[in-house]
Scaffold this active site. Structure first.
Site, PDB file in Angstrom:
ATOM      1  CE1 TYR A   1      48.309  15.216  22.412  1.00 46.08           C
ATOM      2  CE2 TYR A   1      47.748  13.127  21.022  1.00 46.08           C
ATOM      3  CZ  TYR A   1      49.052  14.676  21.457  1.00 46.08           C
ATOM      4  OH  TYR A   1      50.062  14.992  20.282  1.00 46.08           O
TER       5      TYR A   1
ATOM      6  CE  LYS B   1      52.359  12.273  19.625  1.00 45.15           C
ATOM      7  NZ  LYS B   1      51.021  12.682  19.449  1.00 45.15           N
TER       8      LYS B   1
ATOM      9  CG  ASP C   1      49.255  10.930  17.210  1.00 45.90           C
ATOM     10  OD1 ASP C   1      50.440   9.922  16.327  1.00 45.90           O
ATOM     11  OD2 ASP C   1      49.290  11.611  17.660  1.00 45.90           O
TER      12      ASP C   1
END
Ligand code: A2P
Length: 331
Positions: free
Chosen positions: A62, A92, A57
């Protein structure tokens, strides 16, 4: 939404209702960590692949898409993986990208970072829209940069990503039932997943029931209480209730928390960059909690750590933002 099989490391998998892809392993490795040290992330992902993780993930926010991509490329070179197909990779869409015309280019940038042809799951990171900004994502943001989120336009663009095969499944993250209502009202492809903060100290009972009724699979971030994001310590790893259960079962507190989440039918996205803890986090499938354990866990005081207000700078006129009040364009 039944478990449909096991990977090499015997991790149960879930078939996503509206996904075109492979089933999702119900434990994934999280890669949110600050600051990002490229080699540390890459080495941790390689260690995770070695101990049996097949679900990873990441997020544009990030800054770990590139080291994750490098690790996968290296794992393929070393023969740790036969093909990228063996992995389930989630990324994402960041809040400055939640504009209908930016979704596809943003996914293409993510795929370039990952050196991949597709992601298995692409999520809207937050039900929040910030003015578009090029370059790396900013964090925290100015409240003044929050603009109305065009849920319908953005979701249609997400559906287009799936139709093009660039995202095998699409979903959301940090969505409340109210936000999900709005997506479900207009979706041709309903969100496959809602990834939210969830652990024994933030159990999300209402949201879980809502998602179960509508076939939206729930994934848990901060399953171990997070990385002390709010400076108040860790309500999961420091829980005396969980420690007592762990002693009685001969398990660690982390394993008790992950096992409890798994028993709720929820996928755990757990971050560790330590080989022993990575291994430990997969060893939760050959034992069970007792009814008494579950009852004790149901009484753990509830405390949420991650708030939408944390996306915004606490300086200036606006010191807090209620996620329910963030602008969402009504249909
Ligand atoms: P580390 O990388 O040093 O293992 P989250 O709840 O966001 O997934 O955060 C998990 C935090 O708990 C990380 O800081 C991680 O640190 C730590 N952690 C991960 N697995 C374990 C474990 N099995 N036991 C104790 N701490 C863990």
């Amino acid at each position: 939404m039944a478990s449909t099989g096991t990977t090499a490391a015997a991790v149960p998998e879930v078939t996503l209702r509206s996904g075109n892809g492979k089933p999702m392993p119900m434990v994934g490795m999280g890669t949110a960590s600050f600051p990002v040290v490229h080699e540390a992330v890459r080495d941790a992902v390689l260690a995770a692949i070695e101990v049996g993780f097949r679900h990873f993930d990441t997020a544009f926010l990030y800054g770990t898409e590139k080291p994750l991509g490098d690790a996968v490329a290296e794992a393929l070179r070393r023969g740790l993986l036969r093909s990228r197909e063996e992995l389930f990779v989630t990324s994402k869409l960041w809040c400055s990208q939640t504009h209908a015309d930016l979704v596809l280019p943003s996914l293409r940038e993510t795929l370039e970072n990952l050196q991949m042809e597709y992601v298995d799951l692409y999520l809207i990171h937050w039900p929040v829209c910030l003015r578009p900004a090029g370059g790396p994502p900013k964090f925290p943001n100015r409240k003044e940069d929050a603009v109305p989120l065009d849920v319908a336009g953005v979701w249609r663009a997400m559906e287009e990503c799936q139709r093009l095969g660039l995202a095998r499944a699409i979903g959301v993250s940090n969505f409340t039932t109210r936000h999900l209502d709005k997506v479900l009202a207009i979706a041709a492809v309903p969100p496959a997943v809602n990834q939210v903060e969830l652990n024994p100290a933030w159990q999300q009972r209402t949201l879980r029931a809502y998602c179960a009724d509508r076939g939206v699979h729930v994934a848990a971030y901060s399953p171990l209480g997070g990385q002390n994001w709010d400076g108040r310590g860790n309500a999961v790893l420091d829980s005396e209730v969980l420690a007592e259960i762990a002693r009685a079962r001969g398990k660690t507190v982390a394993q008790v928390a992950l096992r409890w989440i798994h028993e709720q039918g929820v996928t755990c996205i757990v971050k560790s960059y330590n080989r022993e803890r990575l291994k430990q986090n997969l060893e939760i499938f050959d034992w069970e909690l007792t009814d008494d354990d579950r009852l004790k866990i149901s009484h753990i005081p509830q405390r949420k750590v991650v708030e939408a207000s944390g996306l915004f700078s606490q300086e200036g006129e606006f010191t807090s933002v209620d996620p329910a009040e963030l602008n969402i364009v009504e249909e």
